[in-house]
Design an enzyme around this catalytic site. Structure first.
Site, PDB file in Angstrom:
ATOM      1  N   HIS A 170       0.840  -1.209   0.000  1.00 37.83           N
ATOM      2  CA  HIS A 170       0.000   0.000   0.000  1.00 37.83           C
ATOM      3  C   HIS A 170       0.872   1.255   0.000  1.00 37.83           C
ATOM      4  CE1 HIS A 170      -2.948  -2.787   2.267  1.00 37.83           C
ATOM      5  NE2 HIS A 170      -3.487  -2.580   1.086  1.00 37.83           N
ATOM      6  N   LYS A 199     -15.036  -8.753   4.502  1.00 35.16           N
ATOM      7  CA  LYS A 199     -13.904  -8.891   5.429  1.00 35.16           C
ATOM      8  C   LYS A 199     -14.309  -8.473   6.840  1.00 35.16           C
ATOM      9  CE  LYS A 199     -10.519  -8.111   1.781  1.00 35.16           C
ATOM     10  NZ  LYS A 199      -9.460  -7.237   1.263  1.00 35.16           N
ATOM     11  N   ARG A 220      -2.184  -6.218  -8.403  1.00 38.81           N
ATOM     12  CA  ARG A 220      -1.032  -7.092  -8.232  1.00 38.81           C
ATOM     13  C   ARG A 220      -0.925  -8.144  -9.325  1.00 38.81           C
ATOM     14  NH1 ARG A 220      -2.928  -9.038  -2.564  1.00 38.81           N
ATOM     15  NH2 ARG A 220      -4.850  -8.740  -3.748  1.00 38.81           N
ATOM     16  N   SER A 231      -2.682  -8.288   3.126  1.00 41.18           N
ATOM     17  CA  SER A 231      -2.817  -8.080   4.566  1.00 41.18           C
ATOM     18  C   SER A 231      -3.119  -9.397   5.273  1.00 41.18           C
ATOM     19  CB  SER A 231      -3.917  -7.049   4.834  1.00 41.18           C
ATOM     20  OG  SER A 231      -3.589  -5.833   4.211  1.00 41.18           O
TER      21      SER A 231
HETATM   22  N1  COA Z   1       0.553  -4.501  -2.719  1.00 45.07           N
HETATM   23  C1  COA Z   1       0.319  -5.514  -1.908  1.00 45.07           C
HETATM   24  N2  COA Z   1      -0.892  -5.872  -1.448  1.00 45.07           N
HETATM   25  C2  COA Z   1      -1.914  -5.139  -1.826  1.00 45.07           C
HETATM   26  C3  COA Z   1      -1.745  -4.042  -2.662  1.00 45.07           C
HETATM   27  C4  COA Z   1      -0.449  -3.728  -3.108  1.00 45.07           C
HETATM   28  N3  COA Z   1      -0.194  -2.718  -3.911  1.00 45.07           N
HETATM   29  N4  COA Z   1      -2.945  -3.506  -2.882  1.00 45.07           N
HETATM   30  C5  COA Z   1      -3.827  -4.246  -2.214  1.00 45.07           C
HETATM   31  N5  COA Z   1      -3.201  -5.231  -1.576  1.00 45.07           N
HETATM   32  C6  COA Z   1      -3.839  -6.278  -0.793  1.00 45.07           C
HETATM   33  C7  COA Z   1      -4.413  -5.830   0.489  1.00 45.07           C
HETATM   34  O1  COA Z   1      -3.520  -6.015   1.553  1.00 45.07           O
HETATM   35  C8  COA Z   1      -5.647  -6.683   0.612  1.00 45.07           C
HETATM   36  O2  COA Z   1      -5.348  -7.907   1.206  1.00 45.07           O
HETATM   37  P1  COA Z   1      -6.497  -8.767   1.951  1.00 45.07           P
HETATM   38  O3  COA Z   1      -7.467  -9.198   0.872  1.00 45.07           O
HETATM   39  O4  COA Z   1      -5.744  -9.878   2.527  1.00 45.07           O
HETATM   40  O5  COA Z   1      -7.153  -7.848   2.950  1.00 45.07           O
HETATM   41  C9  COA Z   1      -6.064  -6.922  -0.842  1.00 45.07           C
HETATM   42  O6  COA Z   1      -4.916  -6.694  -1.594  1.00 45.07           O
HETATM   43  C10 COA Z   1      -7.102  -5.977  -1.359  1.00 45.07           C
HETATM   44  O7  COA Z   1      -7.349  -5.022  -0.405  1.00 45.07           O
HETATM   45  P2  COA Z   1      -7.661  -3.508  -0.574  1.00 45.07           P
HETATM   46  O8  COA Z   1      -6.855  -2.866  -1.632  1.00 45.07           O
HETATM   47  O9  COA Z   1      -7.576  -2.919   0.758  1.00 45.07           O
HETATM   48  O10 COA Z   1      -9.095  -3.590  -1.139  1.00 45.07           O
HETATM   49  P3  COA Z   1     -10.368  -4.269  -0.534  1.00 45.07           P
HETATM   50  O11 COA Z   1     -10.815  -5.226  -1.589  1.00 45.07           O
HETATM   51  O12 COA Z   1     -10.187  -4.794   0.818  1.00 45.07           O
HETATM   52  O13 COA Z   1     -11.276  -3.007  -0.408  1.00 45.07           O
HETATM   53  C11 COA Z   1     -12.827  -1.323  -1.131  1.00 45.07           C
HETATM   54  C12 COA Z   1     -12.138  -2.641  -1.432  1.00 45.07           C
HETATM   55  C13 COA Z   1     -12.829  -0.944   0.341  1.00 45.07           C
HETATM   56  C14 COA Z   1     -12.136  -0.232  -1.929  1.00 45.07           C
HETATM   57  C15 COA Z   1     -14.251  -1.533  -1.634  1.00 45.07           C
HETATM   58  O14 COA Z   1     -14.839  -2.624  -0.945  1.00 45.07           O
HETATM   59  C16 COA Z   1     -15.096  -0.284  -1.466  1.00 45.07           C
HETATM   60  O15 COA Z   1     -15.032   0.598  -2.297  1.00 45.07           O
HETATM   61  N6  COA Z   1     -15.887  -0.242  -0.365  1.00 45.07           N
HETATM   62  C17 COA Z   1     -16.761   0.879  -0.087  1.00 45.07           C
HETATM   63  C18 COA Z   1     -18.206   0.489  -0.380  1.00 45.07           C
HETATM   64  C19 COA Z   1     -18.485   0.535  -1.850  1.00 45.07           C
HETATM   65  O16 COA Z   1     -18.485   1.586  -2.481  1.00 45.07           O
HETATM   66  N7  COA Z   1     -18.778  -0.638  -2.429  1.00 45.07           N
HETATM   67  C20 COA Z   1     -19.101  -0.761  -3.829  1.00 45.07           C
HETATM   68  C21 COA Z   1     -17.869  -0.979  -4.628  1.00 45.07           C
HETATM   69  S1  COA Z   1     -18.258  -1.136  -6.361  1.00 45.07           S
END
Ligand code: COA
Length: 162
Positions: A16, A40, A91, A129
């Site tokens: 991140h 999650k 990724r 994560s």
């Molecule tokens: N390098 C390494 N790891 C990475 C990374 C990077 N550059 N980018 C993301 N990751 C990992 C994270 O650690 C995470 O791991 P995990 O699945 O073990 O938790 C995973 O990739 C993806 O996580 P993250 O980037 O935090 O995204 P998410 O899928 O957890 O979150 C939201 C998505 C919060 C952006 C999305 O659910 C959202 O927009 N929520 C708000 C409500 C909404 O509008 N919903 C409708 C969406 S259309």
């Protein structure tokens, strides 16, 4: 230009931080938004995640970053903050598929809202994560993947939970 980098950040990783750092080369201000992914359950509280993100950014001397918590839809946050750009890290091809679907859904709900994807840097592309939480819970060394403040927070949380 201002952008939002949303995610669950549970906890923030060097992956991140790589995306945050590189985003700052293209935007003037970055809102890092801790949001809910209903799939999650959450390990750190939103308040703990915010503090960790702020500390990690401060440790790297990153300015022009503001960390916020929001429980609503990303499109509503973008409207509220008057931001037209979302940044997401990808990724691998699986990420690209799911991120493309999310970006399309967001643009349907909020025409004009654009998402740009930054490819994860090679050394962070295989981490998540979840993986880091597992390594830390089982006593492994997660220091390659997370900043020092997160390493310490994981240690404390796992001590509390045991
Ligand atoms: N390098 C390494 N790891 C990475 C990374 C990077 N550059 N980018 C993301 N990751 C990992 C994270 O650690 C995470 O791991 P995990 O699945 O073990 O938790 C995973 O990739 C993806 O996580 P993250 O980037 O935090 O995204 P998410 O899928 O957890 O979150 C939201 C998505 C919060 C952006 C999305 O659910 C959202 O927009 N929520 C708000 C409500 C909404 O509008 N919903 C409708 C969406 S259309």
């Amino acid at each position: 230009m201002k952008a939002i980098y949303p995610g669950s950040f549970d906890p923030v990783t060097k992956g991140h931080l790589d995306i945050i750092l590189r985003s700052l080369a293209v935007v003037d201000e970055l809102l890092v938004a801790i949001m809910d992914n209903p799939a999650k359950p959450g390990f750190f509280t939103a308040g703990e995640r915010k503090k960790l993100l702020e500390t990690a950014c401060a440790e790297l001397g990153l300015e022009r970053v503001k960390v916020i918590i929001d429980r609503g839809l990303l499109v509503d946050l973008a409207r509220k903050k008057k931001v037209g750009l979302i940044i997401r890290g990808v990724r691998n091809t699986a990420d690209l598929d799911s991120e493309s679907a999310m970006a399309r859904a967001n643009r349907r709900m909020h025409p004009g809202l654009e998402t740009i994807f930054l490819p994860a840097s090679g050394d962070t592309a295989d981490i998540s994560s979840t993986l880091i939480r597992q390594i830390a819970a089982l006593g492994g060394d997660a220091s390659h993947f997370v900043p020092p403040c997160v390493l310490e927070a994981l240690r404390l949380k796992n001590t509390e939970n045991n």
